[in-house]
Scaffold this motif. Structure first.
Motif, PDB file in Angstrom:
ATOM      1  N   PHE A 103       4.233   9.454  22.376  1.00 16.94           N
ATOM      2  CA  PHE A 103       4.105  10.391  21.393  1.00 16.94           C
ATOM      3  C   PHE A 103       4.671  11.238  20.511  1.00 16.94           C
ATOM      4  O   PHE A 103       4.227  11.453  19.528  1.00 16.94           O
ATOM      5  CB  PHE A 103       2.512  10.721  21.828  1.00 16.94           C
ATOM      6  CG  PHE A 103       1.359   9.447  21.701  1.00 16.94           C
ATOM      7  CD1 PHE A 103       1.084   8.785  20.636  1.00 16.94           C
ATOM      8  CD2 PHE A 103       0.965   9.016  22.359  1.00 16.94           C
ATOM      9  CE1 PHE A 103       0.315   7.981  20.181  1.00 16.94           C
ATOM     10  CE2 PHE A 103      -0.587   8.263  22.476  1.00 16.94           C
ATOM     11  CZ  PHE A 103      -0.738   7.639  21.096  1.00 16.94           C
ATOM     12  N   LEU A 112       6.682   1.797  26.141  1.00 14.93           N
ATOM     13  CA  LEU A 112       5.671   2.340  25.169  1.00 14.93           C
ATOM     14  C   LEU A 112       6.339   2.946  23.300  1.00 14.93           C
ATOM     15  O   LEU A 112       5.236   2.048  22.376  1.00 14.93           O
ATOM     16  CB  LEU A 112       4.623   3.002  26.034  1.00 14.93           C
ATOM     17  CG  LEU A 112       3.373   3.486  25.749  1.00 14.93           C
ATOM     18  CD1 LEU A 112       2.291   2.532  25.622  1.00 14.93           C
ATOM     19  CD2 LEU A 112       2.628   4.994  26.188  1.00 14.93           C
ATOM     20  N   VAL A 148       6.593  -0.375  22.149  1.00 16.34           N
ATOM     21  CA  VAL A 148       5.866  -1.285  21.378  1.00 16.34           C
ATOM     22  C   VAL A 148       4.886  -0.730  20.066  1.00 16.34           C
ATOM     23  O   VAL A 148       4.603  -1.072  18.917  1.00 16.34           O
ATOM     24  CB  VAL A 148       4.303  -1.753  22.467  1.00 16.34           C
ATOM     25  CG1 VAL A 148       3.084  -2.060  21.672  1.00 16.34           C
ATOM     26  CG2 VAL A 148       4.692  -2.443  23.259  1.00 16.34           C
ATOM     27  N   MET A 149       4.908   1.168  19.615  1.00 15.67           N
ATOM     28  CA  MET A 149       4.487   1.635  19.144  1.00 15.67           C
ATOM     29  C   MET A 149       5.364   1.403  17.522  1.00 15.67           C
ATOM     30  O   MET A 149       4.834   1.739  15.938  1.00 15.67           O
ATOM     31  CB  MET A 149       4.292   2.595  19.606  1.00 15.67           C
ATOM     32  CG  MET A 149       2.618   3.965  20.274  1.00 15.67           C
ATOM     33  SD  MET A 149       2.451   5.010  20.396  1.00 15.67           S
ATOM     34  CE  MET A 149       3.642   5.729  21.958  1.00 15.67           C
ATOM     35  N   MET A 163       6.584  -1.559  16.909  1.00 20.69           N
ATOM     36  CA  MET A 163       6.204  -2.335  16.085  1.00 20.69           C
ATOM     37  C   MET A 163       5.300  -1.891  15.764  1.00 20.69           C
ATOM     38  O   MET A 163       4.710  -3.308  14.736  1.00 20.69           O
ATOM     39  CB  MET A 163       5.765  -3.524  17.456  1.00 20.69           C
ATOM     40  CG  MET A 163       7.108  -4.014  18.165  1.00 20.69           C
ATOM     41  SD  MET A 163       6.817  -5.099  20.149  1.00 20.69           S
ATOM     42  CE  MET A 163       6.988  -6.692  19.085  1.00 20.69           C
ATOM     43  N   VAL A 164       4.283  -1.892  16.547  1.00 20.09           N
ATOM     44  CA  VAL A 164       2.375  -1.504  15.858  1.00 20.09           C
ATOM     45  C   VAL A 164       2.956  -0.979  14.046  1.00 20.09           C
ATOM     46  O   VAL A 164       2.254  -1.139  13.596  1.00 20.09           O
ATOM     47  CB  VAL A 164       2.029  -1.216  16.626  1.00 20.09           C
ATOM     48  CG1 VAL A 164       0.294  -0.217  15.619  1.00 20.09           C
ATOM     49  CG2 VAL A 164       1.343  -1.062  17.656  1.00 20.09           C
ATOM     50  N   LEU A 172       4.718  -3.078  12.109  1.00 17.48           N
ATOM     51  CA  LEU A 172       2.994  -4.130  11.629  1.00 17.48           C
ATOM     52  C   LEU A 172       2.437  -3.669  10.148  1.00 17.48           C
ATOM     53  O   LEU A 172       2.156  -4.079   9.485  1.00 17.48           O
ATOM     54  CB  LEU A 172       2.607  -4.685  12.286  1.00 17.48           C
ATOM     55  CG  LEU A 172       2.994  -5.569  14.049  1.00 17.48           C
ATOM     56  CD1 LEU A 172       1.930  -6.462  14.525  1.00 17.48           C
ATOM     57  CD2 LEU A 172       2.787  -6.792  12.510  1.00 17.48           C
ATOM     58  N   LEU A 173       1.747  -2.411  10.605  1.00 23.14           N
ATOM     59  CA  LEU A 173       0.821  -1.435   9.748  1.00 23.14           C
ATOM     60  C   LEU A 173       1.586  -1.552   8.329  1.00 23.14           C
ATOM     61  O   LEU A 173       1.374  -1.070   7.255  1.00 23.14           O
ATOM     62  CB  LEU A 173       0.882  -0.873  10.272  1.00 23.14           C
ATOM     63  CG  LEU A 173      -0.460  -0.210  10.849  1.00 23.14           C
ATOM     64  CD1 LEU A 173      -1.360   0.897  11.766  1.00 23.14           C
ATOM     65  CD2 LEU A 173      -1.569  -1.466  10.765  1.00 23.14           C
ATOM     66  N   SER A 206       4.443  -2.848   7.084  1.00 25.72           N
ATOM     67  CA  SER A 206       3.980  -4.321   6.532  1.00 25.72           C
ATOM     68  C   SER A 206       3.263  -4.522   5.475  1.00 25.72           C
ATOM     69  O   SER A 206       3.752  -4.984   4.618  1.00 25.72           O
ATOM     70  CB  SER A 206       4.821  -5.669   6.948  1.00 25.72           C
ATOM     71  OG  SER A 206       3.243  -5.500   7.747  1.00 25.72           O
ATOM     72  N   MET A 207       1.606  -4.061   5.795  1.00 25.28           N
ATOM     73  CA  MET A 207       0.401  -4.352   4.946  1.00 25.28           C
ATOM     74  C   MET A 207       0.418  -3.632   3.776  1.00 25.28           C
ATOM     75  O   MET A 207       0.087  -3.566   2.647  1.00 25.28           O
ATOM     76  CB  MET A 207      -0.408  -3.583   6.063  1.00 25.28           C
ATOM     77  CG  MET A 207      -1.173  -4.642   6.500  1.00 25.28           C
ATOM     78  SD  MET A 207      -2.329  -4.353   7.933  1.00 25.28           S
ATOM     79  CE  MET A 207      -3.799  -4.026   6.095  1.00 25.28           C
ATOM     80  N   MET A 226       3.736  -4.837   1.639  1.00 23.25           N
ATOM     81  CA  MET A 226       3.707  -6.526   1.270  1.00 23.25           C
ATOM     82  C   MET A 226       3.132  -6.570  -0.492  1.00 23.25           C
ATOM     83  O   MET A 226       3.860  -7.188  -0.942  1.00 23.25           O
ATOM     84  CB  MET A 226       3.061  -7.570   1.880  1.00 23.25           C
ATOM     85  CG  MET A 226       4.034  -8.517   2.441  1.00 23.25           C
ATOM     86  SD  MET A 226       3.181  -9.922   3.925  1.00 23.25           S
ATOM     87  CE  MET A 226       3.769  -9.252   4.933  1.00 23.25           C
ATOM     88  N   PRO A 227       2.240  -6.218  -0.296  1.00 23.17           N
ATOM     89  CA  PRO A 227       2.264  -5.645  -1.891  1.00 23.17           C
ATOM     90  C   PRO A 227       2.496  -5.447  -3.004  1.00 23.17           C
ATOM     91  O   PRO A 227       3.245  -5.303  -4.132  1.00 23.17           O
ATOM     92  CB  PRO A 227       0.813  -5.447  -2.174  1.00 23.17           C
ATOM     93  CG  PRO A 227       0.226  -4.939  -0.224  1.00 23.17           C
ATOM     94  CD  PRO A 227       1.481  -5.517   0.205  1.00 23.17           C
ATOM     95  N   MET A 271       5.616  -8.003  -3.541  1.00 27.90           N
ATOM     96  CA  MET A 271       5.142  -8.960  -4.077  1.00 27.90           C
ATOM     97  C   MET A 271       4.927  -8.517  -5.406  1.00 27.90           C
ATOM     98  O   MET A 271       5.449  -9.307  -6.242  1.00 27.90           O
ATOM     99  CB  MET A 271       3.975  -9.548  -4.025  1.00 27.90           C
ATOM    100  CG  MET A 271       4.161 -10.245  -2.255  1.00 27.90           C
ATOM    101  SD  MET A 271       2.452 -10.528  -1.626  1.00 27.90           S
ATOM    102  CE  MET A 271       1.372 -11.294  -2.841  1.00 27.90           C
TER     103      MET A 271
END
Lengths: 298, 310
Positions: free
Chosen positions: A10, A214, A217-218, A220-221, A224-225, A227-228, A231-232, A235
């Motif tokens: 962390f 770990l 993976v974090m 990657m998380v 992902l968050l 890109s939320m 993305m808007p 666009m």
């Protein structure tokens, strides 16, 4: 403090929480590098694309001589970009390590260009060469066994090939973990210390591997968050770099005039995401070194 | 060795549904909502795209350019909705586990967005990545064995292929059972409980696998019953619809046709969506709660019980 893999994993988040300004500095640094890379690559890349298209349109089977100018262009691109990327990587790795090991030195988001960075650069290059040598040796052995299998017409040996590939991957992972503290040690002890990492990682392979996974993976998380959010924004500004497809072959000036909001947003988002992800992935190794060293001296 | 009861674990899922039906419904609703939203958003966009292609006399370059723009928009919205769905999945899965391992935390239907959710997301991604790696290694080994034994000829080749496929399938399911306590253990202990989850599952892989099969069976039977009831209701009520006209409009433009169909029947579709939400919540609870219960039972035998969070 004793080393705990889940605690150390962390550290990237802790660094950002302790010094949010560091993330801003690192993002700006990444943005500057991306702008520089874009400025260098943009016109050359367009030239490269045009040359490739001309070659394709000519219809004739291209010879090695036809490819020569293309190779030259690519070579020139890499000749400029490789050193830039190596120096930038050394600066950012050193900054992240410094933020964990010497948290008081927070000026400029821990970014410097000095002896620490030079040492990190040397260690990175040596590690790259070590892994390159390992890859060549392993590929050579596997290639030899494949050759023997084909020549001897012994299909049973294919199982050996697969086992060798898996063993090569395992050796690569083992060596990566055992050498993973080389940069933190170099930063902490202010000397080039590549193989000292073996002593620090002895008996801690699995916790360090778990910590690295770990952290990955974090990251990657986080991606992902991120890109939320991204993305808007992409666009709204024309679909990010995908929107540049229609401008293929245009001059850099035309590209910038037509798509600067998309490019700016893309650079901004990627700079912030890269800075955060690199902190999440690299800071744990410095924390691991700090805790192992601390645990040993306690 | 500590043990857990499959019966207790599964009945705890049913008990949760009985005790907190509204929470179960909300969990299902949260999982169904993004799918409904994606239909509501994407159908008109796809309809517009199809309409643009059908424009007579338009410049093909213009159509292609417009299509590209529309497709990018559809792709963007759809990716965004997928991500939202993933986040909601993590939030809801964690809520179900929380409802079992920390039953006193009932506010907001046990839904939160905090460290527990981050831990479950990280554990989930780590397990998925681990499974891909495991599958890759097993496939590589399978290829090696395949090459090595291909000379045996038929029917041994097929027997080996079938045996390896079954082996891969069983290995993945057993692996899933073996790591199934990591996420609930992380919620229970408020830390990344990779090690604890792994240790709790040690020696209980068979029982966890059995429980997984049993819950899957219950879920399948429930789905079949509900599907049967749904079809019977649909058949009984569908006579009132003007099917030739509906089919014509769908044939002309599937997206616009479906959109018109949904707009005309929105009250029924809303009722169906609510029923599906309840069902989804029930099935979700049935799929997750038993593992959280097994985790709690095993942890209770391993260490003295700890005070609940609140």
């Amino acid at each position: 403090m004793a080393f705990s893999a889940t605690d150390a994993a962390f550290e990237g988040f802790r660094v950002v929480r302790r010094h949010p300004m560091a993330l801003i500095f690192w993002s700006l640094f990444y943005a500057a590098i991306m702008v520089a890379a874009f400025a260098i690559m943009g016109p050359n890349l367009i030239g490269f694309v045009s040359a490739t298209e001309q070659l394709e349109k000519s219809g004739a089977t291209p010879t090695l001589e036809d490819f020569a100018p293309l190779f030259q262009m690519m070579g020139m691109l890499f000749a400029v970009l490789m050193p830039l990327s190596l120096i930038a990587s050394a600066m950012i790795y050193a900054a992240i390590s410094r933020s964990v090991l010497r948290p008081a030195e927070s000026a400029f988001g821990y970014l410097r260009l000095g002896m620490d960075e030079l040492r990190v650069l040397v260690v990175s290059v040596v590690l790259f060469l070590v892994f390159m040598a390992l890859t060549i040796v392993m590929s050579g052995i596997i290639g030899m066994v494949i050759g023997m299998t084909v020549a001897a017409e012994m299909p049973a040996l294919w199982l050996l090939v697969v086992l060798l590939v898996l063993a090569a991957i395992a050796v690569g992972i083992w060596l990566s973990v055992r050498l993973s503290l080389a940069i933190p040690i170099t930063m902490a002890e202010q000397r080039i210390a590549i193989f000292d990492s073996f002593a620090f990682t002895r008996g801690r392979f699995w916790p360090l591997l778990g910590m690295a996974l770990l952290a990955g993976v974090m990251s990657m998380v986080v991606g992902l968050l991120g890109s939320m959010v991204a993305m808007p924004l992409q666009m709204a500004t024309g679909g990010g770099m995908m929107g540049l497809e229609g401008l293929e072959g245009e001059s850099l000036q035309v590209i910038l005039q037509a798509a600067w909001p998309a490019i700016a947003v893309w650079i901004l988002i990627n700079a912030v995401m890269s800075a955060l992800q690199v902190a999440v992935v690299y800071a744990p190794f410095s924390a691991a070194y700090r805790d192992i060293k601390g645990g040993a001296s306690d | 060795m500590a043990r857990f009861s499959i019966g207790t674990a599964i009945s705890e899922a049913f008990d949760l549904v009985r005790r907190r039906p509204l929470a179960v419904f909300v969990w299902g609703l949260l999982m169904v909502a993004p799918s409904v939203a994606s239909m509501a958003l994407l159908l008109p966009m796809m309809g517009e795209m199809i309409a643009a292609v059908g424009t007579e006399g338009a410049d093909p370059d213009q159509i292609q350019s417009a299509m590209m723009g529309d497709m990018m928009q559809v792709q963007g919205v759809s990716s965004l909705l997928n991500l939202v769905q993933l986040v909601l999945m993590v939030v809801v899965y964690t809520a179900v586990m929380r409802a079992v391992v920390r039953p006193r935390e009932t506010s907001f239907f046990s839904l939160r967005l905090g460290m527990d959710e981050l831990r479950v997301a990280v554990v989930g991604v780590a397990i998925v990545v681990g499974f891909y790696l495991l599958a890759l290694i097993l496939v590589l080994l399978g290829v090696g064995i395949g090459f090595a034994t291909w000379g045996l000829g038929e029917p041994f080749n097929w027997l080996i292929i079938v045996a390896m496929a079954v082996g891969l399938f069983v290995a993945i399911w057993l692996g899933a059972a073996r790591v199934s306590l990591m996420a609930p253990a992380s919620v229970m202990s408020r830390t990344f409980a990779f090690e604890e989850g792994w240790k709790l599952g040690r020696g209980r892989t068979g029982a966890l696998f059995g429980m997984m099969l049993l819950t899957l069976l219950i879920i399948l039977v429930t789905e079949m019953i509900v599907f049967g009831i749904g079809m019977a209701i649909f058949m009984a009520t569908a006579g009132g619809l003007d099917w030739p006209q509906i089919l014509d409009s769908i044939e002309a433009d599937p997206f616009a046709g479906l959109q018109a169909l949904f707009m005309a029947n929105w009250p029924w579709i809303t009722v169906a969506a609510l029923v599906i939400s309840g069902l989804y919540g029930f099935l979700l609870t049935l799929g997750i709660a038993p593992f959280a219960s097994a985790c709690r039972q095993l942890a209770a035998q391993a260490v003295p019980p700890v005070e609940d969070g609140h």
